[in-house]
Design an enzyme around this catalytic site. Sequence first.
Site, PDB file in Angstrom:
ATOM      1  N   THR A   1       1.306   3.634   1.827  1.00  0.00           N
ATOM      2  CA  THR A   1       1.893   4.054   3.104  1.00  0.00           C
ATOM      3  C   THR A   1       3.076   3.181   3.513  1.00  0.00           C
ATOM      4  O   THR A   1       3.734   3.468   4.516  1.00  0.00           O
ATOM      5  CB  THR A   1       0.842   3.965   4.232  1.00  0.00           C
ATOM      6  OG1 THR A   1       0.214   2.677   4.143  1.00  0.00           O
ATOM      7  CG2 THR A   1      -0.192   5.058   4.120  1.00  0.00           C
ATOM      8  N   LYS A   2       3.342   2.107   2.758  1.00  0.00           N
ATOM      9  CA  LYS A   2       4.406   1.185   3.161  1.00  0.00           C
ATOM     10  C   LYS A   2       5.754   1.613   2.536  1.00  0.00           C
ATOM     11  O   LYS A   2       5.787   2.407   1.606  1.00  0.00           O
ATOM     12  CB  LYS A   2       4.047  -0.245   2.744  1.00  0.00           C
ATOM     13  CG  LYS A   2       2.717  -0.717   3.343  1.00  0.00           C
ATOM     14  CD  LYS A   2       2.679  -0.593   4.854  1.00  0.00           C
ATOM     15  CE  LYS A   2       1.413  -1.148   5.493  1.00  0.00           C
ATOM     16  NZ  LYS A   2       0.179  -0.418   5.185  1.00  0.00           N
ATOM     17  N   ASN A   3       6.845   1.037   3.040  1.00  0.00           N
ATOM     18  CA  ASN A   3       8.186   1.442   2.584  1.00  0.00           C
ATOM     19  C   ASN A   3       8.328   1.253   1.080  1.00  0.00           C
ATOM     20  O   ASN A   3       8.950   2.049   0.391  1.00  0.00           O
ATOM     21  CB  ASN A   3       9.264   0.611   3.292  1.00  0.00           C
ATOM     22  CG  ASN A   3       9.310   0.901   4.788  1.00  0.00           C
ATOM     23  OD1 ASN A   3       8.352   1.399   5.362  1.00  0.00           O
ATOM     24  ND2 ASN A   3      10.434   0.593   5.415  1.00  0.00           N
TER      25      ASN A   3
ATOM     26  N   HIS B   1       0.856  -1.189   0.000  1.00  0.00           N
ATOM     27  CA  HIS B   1       0.000   0.000   0.000  1.00  0.00           C
ATOM     28  C   HIS B   1       0.898   1.247   0.000  1.00  0.00           C
ATOM     29  O   HIS B   1       2.043   1.185   0.453  1.00  0.00           O
ATOM     30  CB  HIS B   1      -0.870  -0.035   1.263  1.00  0.00           C
ATOM     31  CG  HIS B   1      -1.829   1.107   1.366  1.00  0.00           C
ATOM     32  ND1 HIS B   1      -1.547   2.244   2.084  1.00  0.00           N
ATOM     33  CD2 HIS B   1      -3.058   1.275   0.830  1.00  0.00           C
ATOM     34  CE1 HIS B   1      -2.583   3.075   1.993  1.00  0.00           C
ATOM     35  NE2 HIS B   1      -3.509   2.509   1.238  1.00  0.00           N
TER      36      HIS B   1
END
Length: 385
Positions: free
Chosen positions: A183-185, A181
């Site tokens: 928002t992930k790294n 997603h």
Amino acid sequence: MTDTIPFNRPHVTGDEFKNIADAVQRGHLSGDGHYTRACHQMIEKITGVHNTLLTTSCTHALEIAASLLDLAPGDEVIMPSFTFVSTANAFVLRGARPVFVDIRPDTLNLDESLIEAAITPRTRAIAVVHYAGIACDMSAIGAIAERHGLTVVEDNAHGLGATYRGRQLGSFGELATQSFHETKNIHCGEGGALLVNDPNLMSRAEILREKGTNRSQFFRGAVDKYTWVEVGSSYLPSDLLAAFLLAQLESFDVIQARRMHIWNTYRDELAEWAAARSVTLPTVPDDCEHPAHLFYLLLPTLDDRQAFIAHLRSHDVQSVFHYVPLHSSPMGIELGGASATCPVTEDVSDRLVRLPLFPDLADGDIERVVAAVRSFDPTGHAPRS
Ligand SMILES: Cc1ncc(COP(=O)(O)O)c(C=O)c1O
């Protein structure tokens, strides 16, 4: 007027568009094309897990995992209440009941000392969440699972590349899931992966992901036609998304180095301020390497946390709280969550706040965040200049 520093801004390496154009040129835009295969290899390189399946989200990877357990109505899955709804939804959709266990006050992970008391004859699995990518005590949890014949599913949405005792997260449970997603790294807007550590589950995992058909075997030439063999769904992402994701995965080291720099700067610059004000910073046990996914603070009280978010907003910095406990949510209560005892979850959920952390956060922005945090005083003393 200064620009507001957002909590997250999805990073783009620049190679995503080149890859997408190439995917279009190749003429294979549906799932499991050239770029999906390349992503599988990169994820395998990072996690050390040999059987990887790209999915449309971590939520969907969890749903495949839950299907693979062949749960019967009334079966129970132990999990933290302090997690995203998908950890629970996946198992509930397959007829199981989530049994919520409290978290440890230091790592905010499932408290391994409370698991055995929650096991009943109906318990089938333990779903662990490595909060902020800081590992659960996988040694203790693995031993409990083995003693009671339970499957371990790792919800590793936060922890790509992190380790526990030198071994990568995602390689401990029979099944593990990743999130890509935004928002992930590492991300492709929306995406995920299922990591299959039990090789006996791989062929069914492929079938469930491909609408319940053995299409993957057909394309490998293992069967001469493909057909409907199980109840499944469509969990594979387009190769266009994989093309985007590959660029990110190839930049993994660069992205991680930048995130680690930001995380370490927050820790170093805020340690003294926090210690003097009963504010807690993340705890990383000695046997864990974290992936710099989240930098959170635990303020002394809920009122302090709310005042902190407002204070940062007035300094043009966005900060956000995180999970709302599942056991006391309307759906959690309907599933029997009212009987769960999760005081740490309730306390932490009220007091936790996350700071902006993304690779494009400039050094000047990091300084602005640090200055805004340090000018907040939860004890009611006059703010420092
Ligand atoms: C622990 C955890 N599991 C699962 C998910 C769901 O991930 P996705 O958005 O890829 O479905 C999230 C989302 O942030 C999460 O925090």
